[in-house]
Design a protein around this motif. Structure first.
Motif, PDB file in Angstrom:
ATOM      1  N   ILE A 187       1.007  -1.130   0.035  1.00 47.76           N
ATOM      2  CA  ILE A 187       0.040  -0.060  -0.242  1.00 47.76           C
ATOM      3  C   ILE A 187       0.873   1.304  -0.119  1.00 47.76           C
ATOM      4  CG2 ILE A 187      -1.754   1.098   1.339  1.00 47.76           C
ATOM      5  CD1 ILE A 187      -2.871  -1.304   2.330  1.00 47.76           C
ATOM      6  N   GLN A 188       0.667   2.160  -1.043  1.00 47.72           N
ATOM      7  CA  GLN A 188       1.620   3.181  -0.995  1.00 47.72           C
ATOM      8  C   GLN A 188       1.692   4.154   0.069  1.00 47.72           C
ATOM      9  OE1 GLN A 188       1.379   5.053  -5.157  1.00 47.72           O
ATOM     10  NE2 GLN A 188       3.600   4.495  -5.118  1.00 47.72           N
ATOM     11  N   GLY A 189       2.458   4.167   0.824  1.00 47.50           N
ATOM     12  CA  GLY A 189       2.300   5.155   2.126  1.00 47.50           C
ATOM     13  C   GLY A 189       2.551   6.713   2.012  1.00 47.50           C
ATOM     14  N   GLY A 190       3.737   6.991   1.641  1.00 40.03           N
ATOM     15  CA  GLY A 190       3.828   8.620   1.331  1.00 40.03           C
ATOM     16  C   GLY A 190       3.071   9.208   0.390  1.00 40.03           C
ATOM     17  N   ALA A 191       2.644   8.570  -0.496  1.00 44.00           N
ATOM     18  CA  ALA A 191       1.487   8.939  -1.787  1.00 44.00           C
ATOM     19  C   ALA A 191       0.286   9.272  -1.007  1.00 44.00           C
ATOM     20  CB  ALA A 191       1.630   7.874  -2.822  1.00 44.00           C
ATOM     21  N   GLY A 192       0.034   8.699   0.141  1.00 41.97           N
ATOM     22  CA  GLY A 192      -1.448   8.925   0.541  1.00 41.97           C
ATOM     23  C   GLY A 192      -2.219   7.845   1.012  1.00 41.97           C
ATOM     24  N   PHE A 193      -1.692   6.737   1.333  1.00 43.07           N
ATOM     25  CA  PHE A 193      -2.236   5.375   1.544  1.00 43.07           C
ATOM     26  C   PHE A 193      -2.885   4.829   0.411  1.00 43.07           C
ATOM     27  CE2 PHE A 193      -1.829   5.850   6.473  1.00 43.07           C
ATOM     28  CZ  PHE A 193      -0.364   5.869   6.276  1.00 43.07           C
ATOM     29  N   ILE A 194      -2.517   4.835  -0.555  1.00 52.00           N
ATOM     30  CA  ILE A 194      -2.965   4.166  -1.891  1.00 52.00           C
ATOM     31  C   ILE A 194      -2.997   2.821  -1.734  1.00 52.00           C
ATOM     32  CG2 ILE A 194      -3.278   4.627  -4.409  1.00 52.00           C
ATOM     33  CD1 ILE A 194      -3.396   7.239  -2.872  1.00 52.00           C
ATOM     34  N   GLU A 195      -4.280   2.194  -2.119  1.00 52.58           N
ATOM     35  CA  GLU A 195      -4.410   0.656  -2.023  1.00 52.58           C
ATOM     36  C   GLU A 195      -4.164   0.212  -3.640  1.00 52.58           C
ATOM     37  OE1 GLU A 195      -7.071  -1.663   0.655  1.00 52.58           O
ATOM     38  OE2 GLU A 195      -7.989   0.097   0.696  1.00 52.58           O
ATOM     39  N   PRO A 196      -3.691  -1.112  -3.910  1.00 46.54           N
ATOM     40  CA  PRO A 196      -3.856  -1.587  -5.014  1.00 46.54           C
ATOM     41  C   PRO A 196      -5.161  -1.955  -5.502  1.00 46.54           C
ATOM     42  CG  PRO A 196      -2.966  -3.233  -3.624  1.00 46.54           C
ATOM     43  CD  PRO A 196      -2.883  -1.944  -2.891  1.00 46.54           C
ATOM     44  N   THR A 197      -5.569  -1.528  -6.797  1.00 46.68           N
ATOM     45  CA  THR A 197      -7.012  -1.899  -7.327  1.00 46.68           C
ATOM     46  C   THR A 197      -7.033  -2.748  -8.498  1.00 46.68           C
ATOM     47  OG1 THR A 197      -6.767  -0.030  -8.642  1.00 46.68           O
ATOM     48  CG2 THR A 197      -7.598   0.625  -6.579  1.00 46.68           C
ATOM     49  N   ASN A 198      -8.286  -3.272  -8.667  1.00 50.57           N
ATOM     50  CA  ASN A 198      -8.303  -4.315  -9.828  1.00 50.57           C
ATOM     51  C   ASN A 198      -7.210  -5.330 -10.095  1.00 50.57           C
ATOM     52  OD1 ASN A 198      -9.854  -4.768 -12.203  1.00 50.57           O
ATOM     53  ND2 ASN A 198      -8.441  -3.358 -13.450  1.00 50.57           N
ATOM     54  N   ASP A 199      -7.076  -5.971  -8.963  1.00 50.40           N
ATOM     55  CA  ASP A 199      -5.902  -7.092  -8.855  1.00 50.40           C
ATOM     56  C   ASP A 199      -4.491  -6.543  -9.738  1.00 50.40           C
ATOM     57  OD1 ASP A 199      -7.502  -9.014  -7.736  1.00 50.40           O
ATOM     58  OD2 ASP A 199      -8.431  -9.510  -9.709  1.00 50.40           O
ATOM     59  N   TYR A 200      -4.440  -5.365  -9.126  1.00 52.13           N
ATOM     60  CA  TYR A 200      -3.047  -4.708  -9.721  1.00 52.13           C
ATOM     61  C   TYR A 200      -1.823  -5.594  -9.259  1.00 52.13           C
ATOM     62  CZ  TYR A 200       0.954  -1.546 -10.413  1.00 52.13           C
ATOM     63  OH  TYR A 200       2.148  -0.920 -10.867  1.00 52.13           O
ATOM     64  N   LEU A 201      -1.613  -5.960  -8.010  1.00 58.76           N
ATOM     65  CA  LEU A 201      -0.452  -6.747  -7.722  1.00 58.76           C
ATOM     66  C   LEU A 201      -0.436  -8.108  -8.187  1.00 58.76           C
ATOM     67  CD1 LEU A 201      -0.222  -5.644  -3.834  1.00 58.76           C
ATOM     68  CD2 LEU A 201       0.798  -4.907  -5.675  1.00 58.76           C
ATOM     69  N   LYS A 202      -1.654  -8.690  -8.522  1.00 54.81           N
ATOM     70  CA  LYS A 202      -1.580 -10.104  -9.229  1.00 54.81           C
ATOM     71  C   LYS A 202      -1.131  -9.890 -10.657  1.00 54.81           C
ATOM     72  CE  LYS A 202      -5.412 -13.005  -7.294  1.00 54.81           C
ATOM     73  NZ  LYS A 202      -6.483 -13.598  -7.518  1.00 54.81           N
ATOM     74  N   LYS A 203      -1.438  -8.611 -11.176  1.00 54.72           N
ATOM     75  CA  LYS A 203      -1.025  -8.384 -12.702  1.00 54.72           C
ATOM     76  C   LYS A 203       0.486  -8.330 -12.671  1.00 54.72           C
ATOM     77  CE  LYS A 203      -5.686  -7.218 -13.931  1.00 54.72           C
ATOM     78  NZ  LYS A 203      -6.547  -6.148 -14.004  1.00 54.72           N
ATOM     79  N   VAL A 204       1.133  -7.334 -11.751  1.00 52.18           N
ATOM     80  CA  VAL A 204       2.471  -7.150 -11.479  1.00 52.18           C
ATOM     81  C   VAL A 204       3.268  -8.493 -11.450  1.00 52.18           C
ATOM     82  CG1 VAL A 204       4.139  -6.172 -10.266  1.00 52.18           C
ATOM     83  CG2 VAL A 204       1.967  -4.932 -10.345  1.00 52.18           C
ATOM     84  N   ARG A 205       2.594  -9.379 -10.434  1.00 48.56           N
ATOM     85  CA  ARG A 205       3.374 -10.786 -10.270  1.00 48.56           C
ATOM     86  C   ARG A 205       3.168 -11.440 -11.416  1.00 48.56           C
ATOM     87  NH1 ARG A 205       6.374 -13.422  -7.004  1.00 48.56           N
ATOM     88  NH2 ARG A 205       7.496 -13.183  -9.096  1.00 48.56           N
ATOM     89  N   GLU A 206       2.234 -11.548 -12.214  1.00 44.09           N
ATOM     90  CA  GLU A 206       2.058 -12.278 -13.481  1.00 44.09           C
ATOM     91  C   GLU A 206       3.052 -11.580 -14.624  1.00 44.09           C
ATOM     92  OE1 GLU A 206      -1.975 -11.865 -14.863  1.00 44.09           O
ATOM     93  OE2 GLU A 206      -2.732 -13.177 -13.128  1.00 44.09           O
ATOM     94  N   ARG A 207       3.281 -10.465 -14.564  1.00 43.29           N
ATOM     95  CA  ARG A 207       4.049  -9.806 -15.449  1.00 43.29           C
ATOM     96  C   ARG A 207       5.650 -10.137 -15.164  1.00 43.29           C
ATOM     97  NH1 ARG A 207       5.226  -8.594 -20.769  1.00 43.29           N
ATOM     98  NH2 ARG A 207       6.685  -6.870 -20.857  1.00 43.29           N
ATOM     99  N   CYS A 208       6.081 -10.254 -13.827  1.00 42.70           N
ATOM    100  CA  CYS A 208       7.147 -10.542 -13.466  1.00 42.70           C
ATOM    101  C   CYS A 208       7.663 -12.032 -13.787  1.00 42.70           C
ATOM    102  CB  CYS A 208       7.457 -10.162 -11.925  1.00 42.70           C
ATOM    103  SG  CYS A 208       7.531  -8.639 -11.233  1.00 42.70           S
ATOM    104  N   ASN A 209       6.504 -12.665 -13.470  1.00 35.49           N
ATOM    105  CA  ASN A 209       6.542 -14.237 -14.045  1.00 35.49           C
ATOM    106  C   ASN A 209       7.073 -14.504 -15.538  1.00 35.49           C
ATOM    107  OD1 ASN A 209       6.271 -14.985 -11.139  1.00 35.49           O
ATOM    108  ND2 ASN A 209       4.095 -15.592 -11.646  1.00 35.49           N
TER     109      ASN A 209
END
Length: 398
Positions: A187-209
């Motif tokens: 969760i982005q802290g300094g930016a203002g507590f921004i949560e990932p949306t729309n399975d964003y972290l899953k999509k980052v994970r998939e792209r890294c794979n």
């Protein structure tokens, strides 16, 4: 008065105008000043005091270790029970393959180690981080900070760093076979507590794979129960390759760590030997405090209560000047229309006995990260102060 003068004369400052409360003692969710004033703490040392100030279990663990031994040898050479027990307990509460932990002195050092490990494992140099991301202030951590205003005075920084926008799926195309690692705050802290949306972290994970890049998640703020799970990523159904932690880990003492698979972490042992070392990482007194903190979090109902307390905050903090409340669990940010309103909320609340704080890159946001042990009565007490201050600001505007 003499202590305050000495504070400004002899101790290096981080801003021209520190809050400068002269601390006498602290207990639970309160900090007491030398002038006798009592402050309800809605910040918890910027998320560091997960169990509040001087939690009995943490204090007992520190005192017990003080009677046994302090520092005896640089990290990794001697077997020291508190550090081993801490690493083992972390492993039992982390998903596979996150099983081996390197203990450091702070979160920013954990980031440094994570970046080195990623380059060592992949043989690649390119690092990708998020715009408006914050990971610490050492040269490596600053290099992956996504906020140029804070970096420009210290350039040149480490090379081959690229930036993407958090939650922007199109930017994921920038992660390629040249990328060693993608580093994101869960969760982005300094930016203002921004949560990932729309399975964003899953999509980052998939792209890294897809491209063979590692995913490093910065859990320094969301970690250790603050979002209702032990680590923030556990809310989003993914597993990173490396996690960096700190802040709330130590019960109020300075510590950090990064965790990866045994196979990956073993690559720091050799080629070269001593490729990553620290003198005081895993310090037995601090490791004892961190172990007690982790035991309390995982054996009590503290984490389970976090989301219920979030709901209470959200139900109470309703006011025309509050445009939004961001975040998850007890990692919350009040967002207003203007930085000036935010400044007044923080400063006037302090005058009224409530500690609030700013977020690094979002001047309209007010940090609310109290101890996880905060009671309903204390939440109501603090929120009443905030609402009263907001009413005063609103009346003045009219």
């Amino acid at each position: 008065m003499l202590l305050k003068q000495d504070f400004f004369k002899y101790q290096a400052q981080t801003t021209p105008h520190p809050l400068a409360i002269e601390v006498s003692h602290a207990e639970g969710c309160y900090i007491y000043a030398t002038n006798g004033k009592k402050y309800l703490d809605f910040v918890a040392g910027v998320s560091a005091c997960s169990l509040g100030h001087r939690h009995p279990r943490v204090v007992q663990a520190i005192k017990k270790q003080l009677d046994q031994y302090l520092h005896v040898m640089v990290y990794g050479e001697y077997i020291q029970q508190p550090a081993v027990a801490l690493a083992k307990l972390l492993a039992t509460h982390l998903p596979d393959p996150l099983k081996k932990t390197y203990l450091t002195n702070s979160g920013t050092e954990a980031i440094e180690g994570s970046l080195k490990l990623a380059r060592r494992v992949t043989g690649r140099s390119q690092l990708i981080a998020a715009k408006m991301g914050y990971h610490g202030n050492t040269m490596g951590s600053m290099s992956v900070m996504g906020y140029e205003e804070r970096k420009q005075a210290f350039r040149p920084l480490i090379p081959d760093v690229r930036f993407i926008a958090f939650n922007n799926e199109k930017d994921l195309e920038r992660i390629t076979t040249k990328t060693a690692a993608v580093l994101l705050e869960t969760i982005q802290g300094g930016a203002g507590f921004i949560e990932p949306t729309n399975d964003y972290l899953k999509k980052v994970r998939e792209r890294c794979n897809q491209v063979g890049a590692l995913l490093i998640l910065d859990e320094i703020q969301p970690g250790f129960g603050r979002t209702g799970t032990l680590f923030g990523f556990q809310n989003y159904d993914i597993v990173p390759d490396i996690i960096a932690m700190g802040k709330g880990m130590g019960g109020g003492l300075p510590i950090g760590a990064f965790t990866a698979s045994e196979k990956m972490m073993n690559q720091l042992q050799d080629h070269p030997k001593l490729g990553h070392i620290t003198t005081f990482g895993g310090n037995p007194v601090i490791a004892s405090a961190a172990l007690a903190t982790l035991q309390e979090l995982t054996e009590s109902d503290v984490m389970a209560e976090t989301l219920r307390k979030e709901k209470l905050f959200r139900s109470l903090l309703v006011h025309p000047l509050i445009k939004e409340i961001r975040g998850l669990g007890l990692m919350l940010a009040i967002v207003t229309d203007a930085a000036e309103i935010t400044n007044q909320i923080i400063l006037k609340s302090q005058e009224n006995g409530l500690i609030l704080f700013w977020l690094l890159f979002e001047p309209r946001a007010v940090r609310i990260t109290p101890p996880l042990t905060i009671s309903e009565e204390e939440i109501k007490e603090g929120c009443a102060i905030i609402l009263n201050v907001l009413d005063q600001i609103d009346d003045h505007k009219k």
